[in-house]
Scaffold this motif. Structure first.
Motif, PDB file in Angstrom:
ATOM      1  N   ASP A  71      -7.447  64.458  64.890  1.00 38.41           N
ATOM      2  CA  ASP A  71      -7.495  65.884  65.630  1.00 38.41           C
ATOM      3  C   ASP A  71      -7.325  66.784  64.624  1.00 38.41           C
ATOM      4  O   ASP A  71      -7.997  67.838  64.645  1.00 38.41           O
ATOM      5  N   VAL A  72      -6.697  66.448  63.667  1.00 38.38           N
ATOM      6  CA  VAL A  72      -6.415  67.508  62.372  1.00 38.38           C
ATOM      7  C   VAL A  72      -6.450  66.703  61.027  1.00 38.38           C
ATOM      8  O   VAL A  72      -5.923  65.689  61.020  1.00 38.38           O
ATOM      9  N   VAL A  73      -6.947  67.276  60.008  1.00 44.81           N
ATOM     10  CA  VAL A  73      -6.817  66.552  58.689  1.00 44.81           C
ATOM     11  C   VAL A  73      -6.636  67.479  57.636  1.00 44.81           C
ATOM     12  O   VAL A  73      -7.044  68.667  57.574  1.00 44.81           O
ATOM     13  N   SER A  74      -5.867  67.077  56.694  1.00 47.95           N
ATOM     14  CA  SER A  74      -5.530  67.939  55.530  1.00 47.95           C
ATOM     15  C   SER A  74      -6.397  67.200  54.462  1.00 47.95           C
ATOM     16  O   SER A  74      -6.384  66.199  54.250  1.00 47.95           O
ATOM     17  N   ILE A  75      -7.129  67.981  53.598  1.00 52.25           N
ATOM     18  CA  ILE A  75      -7.912  67.757  52.597  1.00 52.25           C
ATOM     19  C   ILE A  75      -7.677  68.532  51.328  1.00 52.25           C
ATOM     20  O   ILE A  75      -7.153  69.612  51.513  1.00 52.25           O
ATOM     21  N   GLY A  76      -7.572  67.806  49.952  1.00 52.34           N
ATOM     22  CA  GLY A  76      -7.035  68.131  48.650  1.00 52.34           C
ATOM     23  C   GLY A  76      -7.406  67.515  47.665  1.00 52.34           C
ATOM     24  O   GLY A  76      -8.477  66.580  47.657  1.00 52.34           O
ATOM     25  N   LYS A  77      -6.712  67.635  46.436  1.00 54.82           N
ATOM     26  CA  LYS A  77      -7.068  66.817  45.181  1.00 54.82           C
ATOM     27  C   LYS A  77      -8.382  66.978  44.938  1.00 54.82           C
ATOM     28  O   LYS A  77      -8.857  67.909  44.427  1.00 54.82           O
ATOM     29  N   GLY A  78      -9.019  66.039  45.116  1.00 57.08           N
ATOM     30  CA  GLY A  78     -10.617  65.809  44.756  1.00 57.08           C
ATOM     31  C   GLY A  78     -11.478  66.811  45.319  1.00 57.08           C
ATOM     32  O   GLY A  78     -12.647  66.991  45.005  1.00 57.08           O
ATOM     33  N   PHE A  79     -10.897  67.436  46.451  1.00 57.66           N
ATOM     34  CA  PHE A  79     -11.844  68.304  47.213  1.00 57.66           C
ATOM     35  C   PHE A  79     -12.477  69.452  46.344  1.00 57.66           C
ATOM     36  O   PHE A  79     -13.684  69.751  46.218  1.00 57.66           O
ATOM     37  N   GLY A  80     -11.826  69.846  45.257  1.00 62.20           N
ATOM     38  CA  GLY A  80     -12.238  70.801  44.396  1.00 62.20           C
ATOM     39  C   GLY A  80     -12.235  70.404  42.815  1.00 62.20           C
ATOM     40  O   GLY A  80     -12.410  71.083  41.990  1.00 62.20           O
ATOM     41  N   ASN A  81     -12.138  69.048  42.795  1.00 67.78           N
ATOM     42  CA  ASN A  81     -12.095  68.575  41.399  1.00 67.78           C
ATOM     43  C   ASN A  81     -10.841  68.979  40.542  1.00 67.78           C
ATOM     44  O   ASN A  81     -11.267  69.208  39.351  1.00 67.78           O
ATOM     45  N   GLY A  82      -9.811  69.481  40.918  1.00 60.77           N
ATOM     46  CA  GLY A  82      -8.912  69.935  39.925  1.00 60.77           C
ATOM     47  C   GLY A  82      -8.636  71.254  40.354  1.00 60.77           C
ATOM     48  O   GLY A  82      -7.589  72.011  39.971  1.00 60.77           O
ATOM     49  N   PHE A  83      -9.599  72.144  40.856  1.00 59.49           N
ATOM     50  CA  PHE A  83      -9.576  73.548  41.094  1.00 59.49           C
ATOM     51  C   PHE A  83      -8.721  73.638  42.399  1.00 59.49           C
ATOM     52  O   PHE A  83      -8.679  72.841  43.327  1.00 59.49           O
ATOM     53  N   PRO A  84      -7.415  74.433  42.467  1.00 59.63           N
ATOM     54  CA  PRO A  84      -6.667  74.704  43.427  1.00 59.63           C
ATOM     55  C   PRO A  84      -7.191  75.129  44.680  1.00 59.63           C
ATOM     56  O   PRO A  84      -7.314  76.321  44.988  1.00 59.63           O
ATOM     57  N   VAL A  85      -7.818  74.064  45.542  1.00 62.80           N
ATOM     58  CA  VAL A  85      -8.571  74.281  46.808  1.00 62.80           C
ATOM     59  C   VAL A  85      -8.131  73.251  47.676  1.00 62.80           C
ATOM     60  O   VAL A  85      -8.215  72.218  47.339  1.00 62.80           O
ATOM     61  N   THR A  86      -7.577  73.549  49.173  1.00 60.29           N
ATOM     62  CA  THR A  86      -7.308  72.441  50.021  1.00 60.29           C
ATOM     63  C   THR A  86      -7.947  72.930  51.346  1.00 60.29           C
ATOM     64  O   THR A  86      -8.362  74.192  51.455  1.00 60.29           O
ATOM     65  N   CYS A  87      -8.005  72.212  52.242  1.00 59.77           N
ATOM     66  CA  CYS A  87      -8.488  72.475  53.654  1.00 59.77           C
ATOM     67  C   CYS A  87      -7.579  71.955  54.708  1.00 59.77           C
ATOM     68  O   CYS A  87      -7.280  70.871  54.591  1.00 59.77           O
ATOM     69  N   VAL A  88      -7.510  72.524  55.977  1.00 61.13           N
ATOM     70  CA  VAL A  88      -7.233  71.965  57.003  1.00 61.13           C
ATOM     71  C   VAL A  88      -8.475  71.845  58.090  1.00 61.13           C
ATOM     72  O   VAL A  88      -9.257  73.038  58.273  1.00 61.13           O
ATOM     73  N   ALA A  89      -8.784  70.864  58.471  1.00 58.13           N
ATOM     74  CA  ALA A  89     -10.144  70.636  59.287  1.00 58.13           C
ATOM     75  C   ALA A  89      -9.557  70.173  60.741  1.00 58.13           C
ATOM     76  O   ALA A  89      -8.512  69.390  60.719  1.00 58.13           O
ATOM     77  N   VAL A  90     -10.018  70.678  61.902  1.00 60.66           N
ATOM     78  CA  VAL A  90      -9.404  70.834  63.185  1.00 60.66           C
ATOM     79  C   VAL A  90     -10.711  70.261  64.225  1.00 60.66           C
ATOM     80  O   VAL A  90     -11.763  70.754  64.020  1.00 60.66           O
ATOM     81  N   ARG A  91     -10.545  69.439  65.159  1.00 57.69           N
ATOM     82  CA  ARG A  91     -11.363  68.952  66.062  1.00 57.69           C
ATOM     83  C   ARG A  91     -11.909  70.331  67.128  1.00 57.69           C
ATOM     84  O   ARG A  91     -11.017  71.155  67.247  1.00 57.69           O
ATOM     85  N   GLU A  92     -13.077  70.435  67.540  1.00 55.28           N
ATOM     86  CA  GLU A  92     -13.500  71.399  68.361  1.00 55.28           C
ATOM     87  C   GLU A  92     -12.529  71.868  69.381  1.00 55.28           C
ATOM     88  O   GLU A  92     -12.298  72.938  69.594  1.00 55.28           O
ATOM     89  N   PRO A  93     -11.900  71.076  70.113  1.00 57.41           N
ATOM     90  CA  PRO A  93     -11.032  71.574  71.266  1.00 57.41           C
ATOM     91  C   PRO A  93      -9.758  72.272  70.677  1.00 57.41           C
ATOM     92  O   PRO A  93      -9.068  73.011  71.765  1.00 57.41           O
ATOM     93  N   TYR A  94      -9.373  71.960  69.528  1.00 54.45           N
ATOM     94  CA  TYR A  94      -8.204  72.707  69.174  1.00 54.45           C
ATOM     95  C   TYR A  94      -8.260  73.781  68.008  1.00 54.45           C
ATOM     96  O   TYR A  94      -7.408  74.284  67.480  1.00 54.45           O
ATOM     97  N   LYS A  95      -9.597  74.060  67.423  1.00 50.83           N
ATOM     98  CA  LYS A  95      -9.918  74.871  66.480  1.00 50.83           C
ATOM     99  C   LYS A  95      -9.207  76.390  66.489  1.00 50.83           C
ATOM    100  O   LYS A  95      -9.240  77.036  65.665  1.00 50.83           O
TER     101      LYS A  95
END
Length: 379
Positions: free
Chosen positions: A214-238
């Motif tokens: 339902d929820v995902v945290s994404i990071g590390k290789g997401f920007g290949n070392g640049f400080p960027v992360t993400c929270v992805a959320v399913r449609e019913p909860y966004k």
């Protein structure tokens, strides 16, 4: 663990350089490059993961995910697992194995820890000795009934435990956990900061089991070392983002979005999901030979480019061999192998762009170091 595409991939470097000259920061407002990144994420992620918010560190993304879970459910308790690691701020650290007194005398209120299936060290087994996932689920259900205040917002856990030792779940665990969460109204959050973005051969590690969190945290290789992360959320909860004060001073700035989009496009263009899968298979063949040759190698495991070698004093008792792990790490480091300091589990997370011969050379160094350690300790 972070530069999945190796240091300074030219396409990522150029993307960051370009946007550093256009606009470094626009707080959390929409930009052209952020729009392109969001569209790409909606295209490649499984299921209906269509809501996105960007941050600048993994622990910040995890805590934002916690707030989404609370906002979406109106509940406040969380479940996580022994030996998980989710970050170093108070909410995130309370979901994992606390290693220092500096975090205070107790976890944050409402945080509960549970055992998770470990195929090498199972707590619940069938008659044949294999992991009994159903018993774990039954234990979760009893724990929630007896130990919580029946206000559980979400179950937060790593698909594969990183800090815990590259611990792989049995194949039936996440499908059964997904069903249990659906049946009980508990949301499922996967912390994919380590395991996502090609690391295991998929965009999300959870895809190996056809499970959409339902929820995902994404990071590390997401920007290949640049400080960027993400929270992805399913449609019913966004829409829950609207009620959690989701904005960030630095998350989602144009340079960060450029780095993330460029990293994503490189993985697609260079077919690196398949490359990571190949490297994992190659590593397993080599590590299985090490396991057969060395009395202190109890278990080897790999899913793509997330790997582990577990050292034991005895293969029957599986007693951890921390002293051996420290020596192997030091000897391999002295031979030129840069890797993560180890206890009894040697953890590896090499770039998914690595050539076969480079990977095998690294494993040869580890093999040699294990042999030297066995001689030194009289094994």
């Amino acid at each position: 663990y972070v530069t999945t595409l190796g240091h300074c991939h030219p396409k990522v470097t150029e993307a960051v350089r370009k946007y550093a000259g256009i606009m470094m920061n626009c707080h959390d407002f929409t930009s052209e490059i952020k729009t392109r990144l969001v569209e790409k994420l909606a295209e490649i992620l499984p299921g209906d993961l269509t809501g996105f918010q960007f941050y600048d560190s993994g622990t910040t993304a995890v805590e934002a995910g916690q707030r989404v879970l609370r906002a979406a459910t109106g509940k406040h308790e969380f479940l996580s697992c022994f030996h998980d690691f989710h970050g170093k701020t108070y909410g995130a650290v309370s979901l994992g194995h606390i290693r220092s007194f500096v975090y205070g005398p107790c976890r944050a209120p409402g945080m509960h820890m549970l055992p998770r299936p470990n195929t090498y060290h199972p707590m619940f087994t069938r008659r044949d000795g294999s992991v009994d996932t159903d018993k774990y689920i039954e234990f979760f259900d009893e724990y929630i009934d007896k130990a919580t205040v029946h206000n559980v917002a979400g179950f937060v856990l790593e698909p594969i435990q990183g800090w815990g030792g590259s611990v792989m779940p049995p194949e039936d665990f996440f499908p059964k956990l997904r069903k249990y969460c659906d049946d009980t109204g508990i949301l499922l959050m996967a912390d994919e900061v380590l395991t996502g973005w090609g690391r295991t051969g998929k965009w999300l590690c959870m895809e190996h089991w056809n499970v959409v969190p339902d929820v995902v945290s994404i990071g590390k290789g997401f920007g290949n070392g640049f400080p960027v992360t993400c929270v992805a959320v399913r449609e019913p909860y966004k829409e829950s983002f609207e009620s959690i004060s989701a904005s960030s001073s630095y998350g989602g700035n144009p340079m960060a979005c450029a780095a993330a989009l460029a990293s994503t496009e490189v993985i697609e263009q260079e077919n690196l999901l398949a490359r990571a899968t190949h490297l994992g298979e190659l590593a397993m063949k080599r590590m299985e030979k090490m396991k057969a040759a060395h009395p202190i190698v109890g278990d080897v495991r790999a899913r793509g480019c997330l790997m582990g070698i577990e050292l034991v004093k005895d293969k029957d008792t599986k007693e951890p061999f921390d002293e051996a792990g420290k020596l192997v790490y030091q000897k391999a480091f002295a031979k030129g192998l840069a890797w993560i300091p180890a206890g009894h589990i040697l953890r590896m997370s090499p770039p998914i762009v690595m050539e076969d011969q480079v990977l095998l050379k690294g494993l040869d160094i580890i093999d040699e170091s294990i042999g030297e350690t066995e001689k030194e300790l009289g094994c």
